[in-house]
Design a protein around this motif. Sequence first.
Motif, PDB file in Angstrom:
ATOM      1  N   LEU A 193      54.406 -34.025  16.685  1.00  0.00           N
ATOM      2  CA  LEU A 193      53.689 -32.802  16.349  1.00  0.00           C
ATOM      3  C   LEU A 193      52.672 -33.103  15.265  1.00  0.00           C
ATOM      4  CD1 LEU A 193      54.848 -31.693  13.329  1.00  0.00           C
ATOM      5  CD2 LEU A 193      56.862 -31.289  14.731  1.00  0.00           C
ATOM      6  N   THR A 194      51.766 -32.156  15.073  1.00  0.00           N
ATOM      7  CA  THR A 194      50.849 -32.209  13.936  1.00  0.00           C
ATOM      8  C   THR A 194      51.081 -30.975  13.081  1.00  0.00           C
ATOM      9  OG1 THR A 194      49.092 -31.080  15.192  1.00  0.00           O
ATOM     10  CG2 THR A 194      49.085 -33.489  15.202  1.00  0.00           C
ATOM     11  N   VAL A 195      50.961 -31.141  11.757  1.00  0.00           N
ATOM     12  CA  VAL A 195      51.169 -30.039  10.821  1.00  0.00           C
ATOM     13  C   VAL A 195      50.162 -30.169   9.680  1.00  0.00           C
ATOM     14  CG1 VAL A 195      52.973 -31.367   9.618  1.00  0.00           C
ATOM     15  CG2 VAL A 195      52.854 -28.882   9.326  1.00  0.00           C
TER      16      VAL A 195
ATOM     17  N   ASP B 213      38.136 -32.904  14.376  1.00  0.00           N
ATOM     18  CA  ASP B 213      37.021 -31.947  14.441  1.00  0.00           C
ATOM     19  C   ASP B 213      37.289 -30.995  15.611  1.00  0.00           C
ATOM     20  OD1 ASP B 213      34.627 -30.587  14.791  1.00  0.00           O
ATOM     21  OD2 ASP B 213      33.389 -32.319  14.317  1.00  0.00           O
ATOM     22  N   ILE B 214      37.409 -29.695  15.312  1.00  0.00           N
ATOM     23  CA  ILE B 214      37.694 -28.725  16.367  1.00  0.00           C
ATOM     24  C   ILE B 214      36.479 -27.854  16.677  1.00  0.00           C
ATOM     25  CG2 ILE B 214      40.162 -28.668  15.921  1.00  0.00           C
ATOM     26  CD1 ILE B 214      39.712 -26.054  14.372  1.00  0.00           C
ATOM     27  N   GLY B 215      35.310 -28.257  16.143  1.00  0.00           N
ATOM     28  CA  GLY B 215      34.082 -27.540  16.460  1.00  0.00           C
ATOM     29  C   GLY B 215      33.735 -26.449  15.466  1.00  0.00           C
ATOM     30  N   ASP B 216      32.469 -26.014  15.534  1.00  0.00           N
ATOM     31  CA  ASP B 216      31.964 -24.921  14.697  1.00  0.00           C
ATOM     32  C   ASP B 216      32.100 -25.226  13.210  1.00  0.00           C
ATOM     33  OD1 ASP B 216      30.565 -22.543  15.056  1.00  0.00           O
ATOM     34  OD2 ASP B 216      32.296 -21.329  14.512  1.00  0.00           O
ATOM     35  N   GLY B 217      32.109 -26.515  12.865  1.00  0.00           N
ATOM     36  CA  GLY B 217      32.189 -26.906  11.462  1.00  0.00           C
ATOM     37  C   GLY B 217      33.591 -26.952  10.885  1.00  0.00           C
ATOM     38  N   PHE B 218      34.618 -26.749  11.713  1.00  0.00           N
ATOM     39  CA  PHE B 218      35.997 -26.729  11.235  1.00  0.00           C
ATOM     40  C   PHE B 218      36.713 -28.016  11.625  1.00  0.00           C
ATOM     41  CE2 PHE B 218      35.172 -22.102  11.995  1.00  0.00           C
ATOM     42  CZ  PHE B 218      35.215 -21.712  10.666  1.00  0.00           C
ATOM     43  N   VAL B 219      37.671 -28.410  10.765  1.00  0.00           N
ATOM     44  CA  VAL B 219      38.523 -29.564  11.055  1.00  0.00           C
ATOM     45  C   VAL B 219      39.975 -29.179  10.812  1.00  0.00           C
ATOM     46  CG1 VAL B 219      36.745 -31.247  10.453  1.00  0.00           C
ATOM     47  CG2 VAL B 219      38.385 -30.507   8.706  1.00  0.00           C
ATOM     48  N   MET B 220      40.873 -29.912  11.444  1.00  0.00           N
ATOM     49  CA  MET B 220      42.304 -29.799  11.163  1.00  0.00           C
ATOM     50  C   MET B 220      42.722 -31.051  10.398  1.00  0.00           C
ATOM     51  SD  MET B 220      44.035 -28.002  14.515  1.00  0.00           S
ATOM     52  CE  MET B 220      43.760 -29.397  15.613  1.00  0.00           C
ATOM     53  N   ASP B 221      43.200 -30.862   9.188  1.00  0.00           N
ATOM     54  CA  ASP B 221      43.615 -31.944   8.304  1.00  0.00           C
ATOM     55  C   ASP B 221      45.144 -31.996   8.334  1.00  0.00           C
ATOM     56  OD1 ASP B 221      43.815 -33.894   6.409  1.00  0.00           O
ATOM     57  OD2 ASP B 221      42.956 -32.733   4.764  1.00  0.00           O
ATOM     58  N   ASP B 222      45.696 -32.917   9.124  1.00  0.00           N
ATOM     59  CA  ASP B 222      47.120 -32.860   9.474  1.00  0.00           C
ATOM     60  C   ASP B 222      47.867 -34.138   9.140  1.00  0.00           C
ATOM     61  OD1 ASP B 222      46.786 -30.323  10.651  1.00  0.00           O
ATOM     62  OD2 ASP B 222      46.293 -31.203  12.604  1.00  0.00           O
ATOM     63  N   PHE B 223      49.189 -33.993   9.076  1.00  0.00           N
ATOM     64  CA  PHE B 223      50.099 -35.114   9.239  1.00  0.00           C
ATOM     65  C   PHE B 223      50.566 -35.122  10.697  1.00  0.00           C
ATOM     66  CE2 PHE B 223      51.143 -34.505   4.604  1.00  0.00           C
ATOM     67  CZ  PHE B 223      50.645 -35.733   4.189  1.00  0.00           C
ATOM     68  N   VAL B 224      50.720 -36.313  11.254  1.00  0.00           N
ATOM     69  CA  VAL B 224      51.415 -36.467  12.532  1.00  0.00           C
ATOM     70  C   VAL B 224      52.855 -36.822  12.194  1.00  0.00           C
ATOM     71  CG1 VAL B 224      51.570 -37.742  14.695  1.00  0.00           C
ATOM     72  CG2 VAL B 224      49.325 -37.239  13.699  1.00  0.00           C
TER      73      VAL B 224
ATOM     74  N   ILE C  33      56.383 -28.570   6.445  1.00  0.00           N
ATOM     75  CA  ILE C  33      56.654 -30.014   6.456  1.00  0.00           C
ATOM     76  C   ILE C  33      58.107 -30.277   6.067  1.00  0.00           C
ATOM     77  CG2 ILE C  33      56.129 -32.205   5.301  1.00  0.00           C
ATOM     78  CD1 ILE C  33      53.195 -31.156   5.090  1.00  0.00           C
ATOM     79  N   ALA C  34      58.559 -29.607   5.009  1.00  0.00           N
ATOM     80  CA  ALA C  34      59.944 -29.781   4.563  1.00  0.00           C
ATOM     81  C   ALA C  34      60.934 -29.338   5.645  1.00  0.00           C
ATOM     82  CB  ALA C  34      60.181 -28.989   3.276  1.00  0.00           C
ATOM     83  N   ALA C  35      60.604 -28.258   6.350  1.00  0.00           N
ATOM     84  CA  ALA C  35      61.489 -27.775   7.407  1.00  0.00           C
ATOM     85  C   ALA C  35      61.581 -28.785   8.544  1.00  0.00           C
ATOM     86  CB  ALA C  35      60.986 -26.433   7.929  1.00  0.00           C
ATOM     87  N   TYR C  36      60.437 -29.377   8.919  1.00  0.00           N
ATOM     88  CA  TYR C  36      60.468 -30.390   9.976  1.00  0.00           C
ATOM     89  C   TYR C  36      61.243 -31.632   9.530  1.00  0.00           C
ATOM     90  CZ  TYR C  36      57.143 -27.928  13.003  1.00  0.00           C
ATOM     91  OH  TYR C  36      56.548 -27.026  13.838  1.00  0.00           O
ATOM     92  N   GLU C  37      61.060 -32.024   8.281  1.00  0.00           N
ATOM     93  CA  GLU C  37      61.800 -33.183   7.776  1.00  0.00           C
ATOM     94  C   GLU C  37      63.300 -32.920   7.822  1.00  0.00           C
ATOM     95  OE1 GLU C  37      58.569 -35.267   4.750  1.00  0.00           O
ATOM     96  OE2 GLU C  37      59.856 -33.657   3.992  1.00  0.00           O
TER      97      GLU C  37
END
Length: 371
Positions: free
Chosen positions: A327-329, A354-365, A337-341
């Motif tokens: 997953l990505t979070v 980059d998800i378009g329109d100037g937005f990004v998702m900054d995630d942990f895998v 994150i703590a709940a998944y751990e």
Amino acid sequence: MLKNIIFDMGNVLLSWDPDQIVSSYLPEPEQQQLVKKELFGESEWRALDKGEITEQVLIEQVCKRLPNELHEKVVEIMDHWHEYLTPFEESDELIQELKQLGYQIYLLSNASQRFHQYEKEITVFSLFDGKLISADVHLTKPEKGIYQCLFDTFSLNPEECFFIDDMQENIDAAKEVGMDGYCYDGNMEKLRKALTKKGIAVQNKHACWWVSVTEDNQIETLASLAKEIWNQHFVPLIGQKQVDYMLNRFQSHPAMKQQIDQEGYEYFLIGYNDKYVGYTGIKQEDNRLFLSKLYLKKCYRNRGLARKTITFLTDICYQRNLSSICLTVNRYNHNTIAAYEACGFTKIKEQVTDIGDGFVMDDFVMEKIIK
């Protein structure tokens, strides 16, 4: 024979989430963590709960340790933090049931004088036979004196009382003065079973279930849940504009219908008792399961439902002979994150998309290996 049930307040009757509070006022994660630590995590907050200092003194002392640009935010947070105390519906239901069974209900909470401002807004408090908060008696749990004060104030026999709190040290202290108790971890089913073992005839009716989404009306329910949950949870993390964009692109009825019909996604509505309270979305990718989405309504978080859903998805992996769930979070979504751990996931890398329109998702895998 038990006659009296004593409840703690924060994370038993009402949600108490300092991360959510500070993130609603501060955009930067570094600022959020700093203010949370200095405001809620230091001795002044405990002194406020004990009735030893006023809110103004707390603000002055905390601001001495913070940059000037954060002082107004501290004042603003202090003015409004109690508005984020959200009642847990299943706790309200339990109290109503206990009252119908003839039990006396009491509150014992570490809380400041602010409690007297908001208690009338919490409907379930009208069912309580008595309330004792720490600021009124200048004692806090787990000090033994506060339990004796409860017994004396309401003429209670500790052997006839059962105490429910989310801190084990508070339960241990209660037992030392003769009152049995249970440390509540957010799982209402377990609490009801614990009460049943004590001879309290509550119904063990709380059940979690999942429904595969195949019909248009079910997709519409998904879209409605997504709009509610994303606006509750993600606006403080990524802002309203990005939430609106992502809902329209990924979580609208047309978007999810396309994902199901053409892209190999599977969605499940998460049910609790007789209502839908969240949803999860998955996609099988080679020998692993991609957990695209797992979201719950605010009042049903920290209830054990996410963990049960992970178990449900783990069973799917066993059935399909898959080796892992990934997953990505959002990397600043600390509670999630703590709940998944806690469910066995580990961080394996960072990822910016980059998800378009100037937005990004900054995630942990994150990944959970299926053994």
